[in-house]
Design an enzyme around this catalytic site. Structure first.
Site, mmCIF file in Angstrom:
data_model
loop_
_atom_site.group_PDB
_atom_site.id
_atom_site.type_symbol
_atom_site.label_atom_id
_atom_site.label_comp_id
_atom_site.label_asym_id
_atom_site.label_seq_id
_atom_site.Cartn_x
_atom_site.Cartn_y
_atom_site.Cartn_z
ATOM 1 N N GLU A 129 4.602 -7.921 2.874
ATOM 2 C CA GLU A 129 4.862 -8.861 3.863
ATOM 3 C C GLU A 129 4.605 -8.311 5.228
ATOM 4 O O GLU A 129 4.007 -8.927 6.149
ATOM 5 C CB GLU A 129 6.360 -8.990 3.779
ATOM 6 N N ILE A 158 0.880 -1.258 -0.136
ATOM 7 C CA ILE A 158 0.010 0.074 0.158
ATOM 8 C C ILE A 158 0.798 1.260 -0.140
ATOM 9 O O ILE A 158 1.490 1.413 1.214
ATOM 10 C CB ILE A 158 -1.062 0.014 1.157
ATOM 11 N N GLU A 159 1.000 2.057 -0.972
ATOM 12 C CA GLU A 159 1.513 3.016 -1.194
ATOM 13 C C GLU A 159 0.857 4.242 -0.596
ATOM 14 O O GLU A 159 -0.325 4.500 -0.584
ATOM 15 C CB GLU A 159 2.182 3.514 -2.582
#
Length: 136
Positions: free
Chosen positions: A57, A45-46
């Site tokens: 991860e 998720i940017e």
């Protein structure tokens, strides 16, 4: 690919489709087989404020811990390209927190072959929870 690895691959691929990657256009999915027998998945998720993003991860580990599981038995990571997409340094340490030396980390690109590592191979001579126990 054995049935467990296939289930992890499927979960990582499914969650990867939901990655929020408007800046890098590099979706990553991760799926964990935990000590409770369940599979937990997460995607990257940017955020426009780059350091505020989350790796796939880390998202999968958060789902695992939130559900009450404590250990990673196996983790599968998939991203774009041909080369295996391996966890970043920070995620290697995050995985290490919940892994054993023999935990298997399977990495692949969507168009390439998977490569497997043990925790000790991907993060040799690591610092983990037992390192703190040794100095108490």
């Amino acid at each position: 690919m054995d049935a467990v690895t296939q289930a992890l691959y499927d979960a990582a691929q499914k969650v990867r489709k939901h990655a929020h990657v408007p800046y890098s256009d590099f979706p990553v999915g991760a799926a964990i087989l935990a000590d409770d027998g369940n599979v937990y998945a997460g995607c990257n998720i940017e955020n426009a404020a780059y350091p505020q993003g989350s790796c796939a991860e880390a998202s999968a580990i958060s789902a695992m811990v939130g559900a009450g599981a404590k250990k990673i038995h196996r983790i599968f990571v998939i991203g774009k390209g041909v080369d295996p997409v391996t966890p970043c340094g920070g995620c290697r340490q995050r995985i290490r927190e919940f892994a054993t030396a023999d935990t298997v980390i399977i990495c692949t690109g969507e168009d390439g072959d998977a490569k497997s590592y043990t925790m000790n191979e991907i993060l040799p001579d690591s610092f983990g929870p037992e390192s703190l126990e040794a100095v108490k």
